[in-house]
Design a protein around this motif. Structure first.
Motif, PDB file in Angstrom:
ATOM      1  N   VAL A 178       5.889  -6.932  -9.898  1.00 13.35           N
ATOM      2  CA  VAL A 178       6.853  -5.884 -10.246  1.00 13.35           C
ATOM      3  C   VAL A 178       6.753  -5.554 -11.732  1.00 13.35           C
ATOM      4  O   VAL A 178       6.311  -6.361 -12.539  1.00 13.35           O
ATOM      5  N   GLY A 179       7.157  -4.338 -12.047  1.00 12.01           N
ATOM      6  CA  GLY A 179       7.111  -3.914 -13.451  1.00 12.01           C
ATOM      7  C   GLY A 179       6.554  -2.522 -13.578  1.00 12.01           C
ATOM      8  O   GLY A 179       6.392  -1.805 -12.579  1.00 12.01           O
ATOM      9  N   GLN A 180       6.244  -2.171 -14.805  1.00  8.63           N
ATOM     10  CA  GLN A 180       5.752  -0.820 -15.105  1.00  8.63           C
ATOM     11  C   GLN A 180       4.505  -0.479 -14.303  1.00  8.63           C
ATOM     12  O   GLN A 180       4.346   0.628 -13.819  1.00  8.63           O
ATOM     13  N   GLY A 217       9.281 -14.904  -9.912  1.00 12.25           N
ATOM     14  CA  GLY A 217       8.770 -16.001 -10.733  1.00 12.25           C
ATOM     15  C   GLY A 217       7.719 -15.523 -11.709  1.00 12.25           C
ATOM     16  O   GLY A 217       6.956 -14.594 -11.431  1.00 12.25           O
ATOM     17  N   GLY A 218       7.684 -16.186 -12.862  1.00  9.81           N
ATOM     18  CA  GLY A 218       6.693 -15.840 -13.881  1.00  9.81           C
ATOM     19  C   GLY A 218       5.790 -17.009 -14.207  1.00  9.81           C
ATOM     20  O   GLY A 218       5.799 -18.035 -13.510  1.00  9.81           O
ATOM     21  N   ARG A 219       5.039 -16.842 -15.307  1.00 10.12           N
ATOM     22  CA  ARG A 219       4.061 -17.855 -15.694  1.00 10.12           C
ATOM     23  C   ARG A 219       4.714 -19.197 -16.027  1.00 10.12           C
ATOM     24  O   ARG A 219       4.056 -20.231 -16.034  1.00 10.12           O
ATOM     25  N   GLY A 220       6.027 -19.151 -16.300  1.00 11.55           N
ATOM     26  CA  GLY A 220       6.762 -20.397 -16.572  1.00 11.55           C
ATOM     27  C   GLY A 220       6.773 -21.348 -15.386  1.00 11.55           C
ATOM     28  O   GLY A 220       7.096 -22.530 -15.540  1.00 11.55           O
ATOM     29  N   CYS A 231       7.022 -11.318  -8.489  1.00 13.09           N
ATOM     30  CA  CYS A 231       6.432 -12.066  -9.602  1.00 13.09           C
ATOM     31  C   CYS A 231       6.082 -11.131 -10.748  1.00 13.09           C
ATOM     32  O   CYS A 231       6.078  -9.915 -10.601  1.00 13.09           O
ATOM     33  N   SER A 232       5.759 -11.732 -11.885  1.00 17.35           N
ATOM     34  CA  SER A 232       5.302 -10.947 -13.037  1.00 17.35           C
ATOM     35  C   SER A 232       3.817 -10.639 -12.864  1.00 17.35           C
ATOM     36  O   SER A 232       3.132 -11.224 -12.014  1.00 17.35           O
ATOM     37  N   LYS A 233       3.325  -9.742 -13.700  1.00 19.69           N
ATOM     38  CA  LYS A 233       1.929  -9.299 -13.581  1.00 19.69           C
ATOM     39  C   LYS A 233       0.913 -10.437 -13.763  1.00 19.69           C
ATOM     40  O   LYS A 233      -0.005 -10.581 -12.946  1.00 19.69           O
ATOM     41  N   GLY A 241      17.375 -23.307 -19.524  1.00 23.39           N
ATOM     42  CA  GLY A 241      17.069 -24.607 -18.935  1.00 23.39           C
ATOM     43  C   GLY A 241      15.715 -24.599 -18.256  1.00 23.39           C
ATOM     44  O   GLY A 241      15.095 -23.540 -18.069  1.00 23.39           O
ATOM     45  N   ASP A 242      15.288 -25.777 -17.897  1.00 20.24           N
ATOM     46  CA  ASP A 242      13.992 -25.940 -17.231  1.00 20.24           C
ATOM     47  C   ASP A 242      14.137 -25.519 -15.759  1.00 20.24           C
ATOM     48  O   ASP A 242      14.980 -26.065 -15.033  1.00 20.24           O
ATOM     49  N   ALA A 243      13.312 -24.571 -15.359  1.00 16.30           N
ATOM     50  CA  ALA A 243      13.393 -24.055 -13.982  1.00 16.30           C
ATOM     51  C   ALA A 243      13.288 -25.181 -12.959  1.00 16.30           C
ATOM     52  O   ALA A 243      13.931 -25.139 -11.904  1.00 16.30           O
TER      53      ALA A 243
HETATM   54  C1  FAD Z   1      -0.215  -1.846 -20.108  1.00 16.15           C
HETATM   55  C2  FAD Z   1       0.508  -3.080 -19.658  1.00 16.15           C
HETATM   56  C3  FAD Z   1       1.192  -3.069 -18.466  1.00 16.15           C
HETATM   57  C4  FAD Z   1       1.873  -4.194 -18.017  1.00 16.15           C
HETATM   58  N1  FAD Z   1       2.570  -4.149 -16.841  1.00 16.15           N
HETATM   59  C5  FAD Z   1       3.282  -5.231 -16.469  1.00 16.15           C
HETATM   60  C6  FAD Z   1       4.069  -5.211 -15.284  1.00 16.15           C
HETATM   61  O1  FAD Z   1       4.111  -4.215 -14.553  1.00 16.15           O
HETATM   62  N2  FAD Z   1       4.761  -6.318 -14.958  1.00 16.15           N
HETATM   63  C7  FAD Z   1       4.760  -7.454 -15.707  1.00 16.15           C
HETATM   64  O2  FAD Z   1       5.420  -8.422 -15.343  1.00 16.15           O
HETATM   65  N3  FAD Z   1       4.029  -7.491 -16.840  1.00 16.15           N
HETATM   66  C8  FAD Z   1       3.279  -6.435 -17.228  1.00 16.15           C
HETATM   67  N4  FAD Z   1       2.523  -6.516 -18.351  1.00 16.15           N
HETATM   68  C9  FAD Z   1       2.393  -7.822 -19.021  1.00 16.15           C
HETATM   69  C10 FAD Z   1       3.572  -8.119 -19.944  1.00 16.15           C
HETATM   70  O3  FAD Z   1       3.342  -7.561 -21.230  1.00 16.15           O
HETATM   71  C11 FAD Z   1       3.748  -9.636 -20.100  1.00 16.15           C
HETATM   72  O4  FAD Z   1       2.560 -10.184 -20.592  1.00 16.15           O
HETATM   73  C12 FAD Z   1       4.124 -10.330 -18.789  1.00 16.15           C
HETATM   74  O5  FAD Z   1       5.229  -9.701 -18.191  1.00 16.15           O
HETATM   75  C13 FAD Z   1       4.464 -11.785 -19.082  1.00 16.15           C
HETATM   76  O6  FAD Z   1       4.613 -12.466 -17.877  1.00 16.15           O
HETATM   77  P1  FAD Z   1       5.494 -13.772 -17.790  1.00 16.15           P
HETATM   78  O7  FAD Z   1       6.836 -13.489 -18.366  1.00 16.15           O
HETATM   79  O8  FAD Z   1       5.400 -14.286 -16.406  1.00 16.15           O
HETATM   80  O9  FAD Z   1       4.681 -14.798 -18.704  1.00 16.15           O
HETATM   81  P2  FAD Z   1       4.925 -15.316 -20.161  1.00 16.15           P
HETATM   82  O10 FAD Z   1       5.037 -14.235 -21.149  1.00 16.15           O
HETATM   83  O11 FAD Z   1       3.880 -16.360 -20.390  1.00 16.15           O
HETATM   84  O12 FAD Z   1       6.363 -16.005 -20.099  1.00 16.15           O
HETATM   85  C14 FAD Z   1       6.630 -17.170 -19.406  1.00 16.15           C
HETATM   86  C15 FAD Z   1       8.087 -17.518 -19.664  1.00 16.15           C
HETATM   87  O13 FAD Z   1       8.409 -18.685 -18.952  1.00 16.15           O
HETATM   88  C16 FAD Z   1       9.240 -19.516 -19.761  1.00 16.15           C
HETATM   89  N5  FAD Z   1       9.068 -20.884 -19.299  1.00 16.15           N
HETATM   90  C17 FAD Z   1       8.028 -21.717 -19.486  1.00 16.15           C
HETATM   91  N6  FAD Z   1       8.232 -22.908 -18.874  1.00 16.15           N
HETATM   92  C18 FAD Z   1       9.436 -22.801 -18.272  1.00 16.15           C
HETATM   93  C19 FAD Z   1      10.221 -23.710 -17.500  1.00 16.15           C
HETATM   94  N7  FAD Z   1       9.787 -24.949 -17.197  1.00 16.15           N
HETATM   95  N8  FAD Z   1      11.437 -23.305 -17.078  1.00 16.15           N
HETATM   96  C20 FAD Z   1      11.906 -22.056 -17.365  1.00 16.15           C
HETATM   97  N9  FAD Z   1      11.200 -21.165 -18.105  1.00 16.15           N
HETATM   98  C21 FAD Z   1       9.985 -21.540 -18.539  1.00 16.15           C
HETATM   99  C22 FAD Z   1       8.760 -19.297 -21.173  1.00 16.15           C
HETATM  100  O14 FAD Z   1       9.778 -19.608 -22.104  1.00 16.15           O
HETATM  101  C23 FAD Z   1       8.403 -17.814 -21.153  1.00 16.15           C
HETATM  102  O15 FAD Z   1       9.511 -17.028 -21.564  1.00 16.15           O
HETATM  103  C24 FAD Z   1       1.834  -5.384 -18.812  1.00 16.15           C
HETATM  104  C25 FAD Z   1       1.148  -5.380 -20.018  1.00 16.15           C
HETATM  105  C26 FAD Z   1       0.490  -4.253 -20.440  1.00 16.15           C
HETATM  106  C27 FAD Z   1      -0.238  -4.280 -21.755  1.00 16.15           C
END
Ligand code: FAD
Length: 322
Positions: free
Chosen positions: A247-249, A205-208, A231-233, A301-303
């Motif tokens: 998970v990720g880099q 799961g991510g910030r969405g 999850c994302s970072k 779609g909306d999660a």
């Molecule tokens: C040096 C460095 C290292 C990094 N290492 C990592 C790493 O290891 N792992 C990692 O994950 N990130 C890492 N990052 C961060 C990375 O660049 C992103 O910022 C991060 O992955 C974004 O997380 P996210 O997708 O959860 O959030 P966001 O970028 O905010 O994306 C959220 C997504 O959710 C979607 N969304 C919103 N509402 C809903 C809904 N109701 N239903 C469905 N979808 C929805 C949006 O459209 C959007 O695409 C690193 C960054 C740097 C600079």
């Protein structure tokens, strides 16, 4: 001469990667016109390895090796390689094996190729294809030392069954205090039914997802699929989930069969860690989210609408096929 393979186990049980490295070692041995010996440390049911082409197993049973120790494990594998006069040693690319490999490479004066994804394209000279740049490119590496150390990338070769039985032999490596200059004194395991590293399926799961209060959705889907959660970072940075799930880099690498990303945009740093997963599915309400370009299947779609329906359908399917 033989090919030696280190078959990893945890709590006495072989990890899935053990069968994959054994399968690879068998085909490498065929290429080299030799046989496969496995070295296993405190594993049970070592005869299982015969089904993957191993002809002999060196069984180590030693309480000092109950907890992982890179130096002691490397020394054990080195002594096995010397005993078997092995010219090729195959090891996985797990986190533990990646600790062992550089030490083992020095002990055996062996050239080491990590992240190998295929059998050698030539054995003289010895050239193997490797994944590079977090799986965005491949390179061909030539190993020129007498002993070759090959770190096989997870899920790159697959598990291939063979009919056969392995001869078992107990093996007692000589280990002294110099092998135990550091040791594990306590283990605090991440809670959860399936660990990300060993999971066949990962639901991430991510910030969405908007907040930790909505994580029940991820957990329900994961439970339905027998999956690990990730999850994302930003999600772990915000404290919504523990860092062990990031998970990720800069987090954990994932090499599952199925990776389901929910509300994750697909930033390059996230994709870097999950590239080795076989099938990637994304659920995101923004059709322009970069993850769609990296995914095999996508749902726009909306999660909060899609995931409950997915869980319901999966439960129906499981009930019909129970
Ligand atoms: C040096 C460095 C290292 C990094 N290492 C990592 C790493 O290891 N792992 C990692 O994950 N990130 C890492 N990052 C961060 C990375 O660049 C992103 O910022 C991060 O992955 C974004 O997380 P996210 O997708 O959860 O959030 P966001 O970028 O905010 O994306 C959220 C997504 O959710 C979607 N969304 C919103 N509402 C809903 C809904 N109701 N239903 C469905 N979808 C929805 C949006 O459209 C959007 O695409 C690193 C960054 C740097 C600079």
């Amino acid at each position: 001469m033989s090919v030696l393979v280190y078959t990893e186990s945890e709590n006495g049980k072989f990890k899935k990667t053990a069968f994959e490295v054994a399968s690879y070692a068998k085909e490498l041995a065929d290429q080299l016109g030799t046989s496969v010996t496995a070295i296993s440390i405190n594993a049970e049911n070592t005869n299982e390895l015969g089904s993957y082409g191993v002809e002999k197993v060196l069984n180590v049973s030693n309480d000092q090796l109950n907890d992982f120790n890179a130096k002691a494990y490397a020394s054990t594998i080195k002594q096995a390689a010397e005993k078997e006069n092995s010219t090729a040693v195959v090891i996985s690319s797990s986190a533990d094996s990646k600790f062992i490999s550089p030490i083992l490479s020095v002990y055996l004066n062996a050239g080491y190729a990590s992240n190998v994804v295929a059998l050698p394209e030539s054995t003289a000279p010895f050239r193997v294809k490797r994944a590079a740049f977090t799986n965005k490119a491949f390179n061909v590496t030539e190993i020129n030392t007498d002993v070759k150390l090959i770190g096989l990338s997870k899920n790159s070769f697959g598990i291939k069954e063979n009919s056969g039985a392995a001869n078992e032999e107990s093996f007692s490596p000589e280990l002294d205090d110099a092998n135990f200059t550091s040791k594990v004194t306590a283990v605090d395991k991440a809670v959860g039914t399936v660990t990300i590293a060993d999971a066949e399926v990962v639901v991430s799961g991510g910030r969405g997802l908007k907040g930790p209060e909505n994580w029940g959705l991820i957990e329900d889907l994961a439970q339905t699929l027998g999956a690990a959660t990730a999850c994302s970072k930003p999600v772990s940075d915000l404290g919504w989930r523990p860092h062990s799930e990031h998970v990720g880099q800069t987090g954990k690498p994932v090499a599952s069969n199925l990776y389901i990303a929910i509300g994750i945009s697909g930033a390059i740093q996230h994709l870097a860690g999950i590239n080795s997963s076989k099938v990637k599915v994304v659920i995101n309400n923004d059709a322009e989210a970069p993850f769609f370009k990296a995914a095999d299947y996508g749902v726009v779609g909306d999660a909060f609408e899609v995931v409950p329906q997915l869980i319901e359908k999966l439960k129906e399917f499981k009930a019909q096929n129970a």
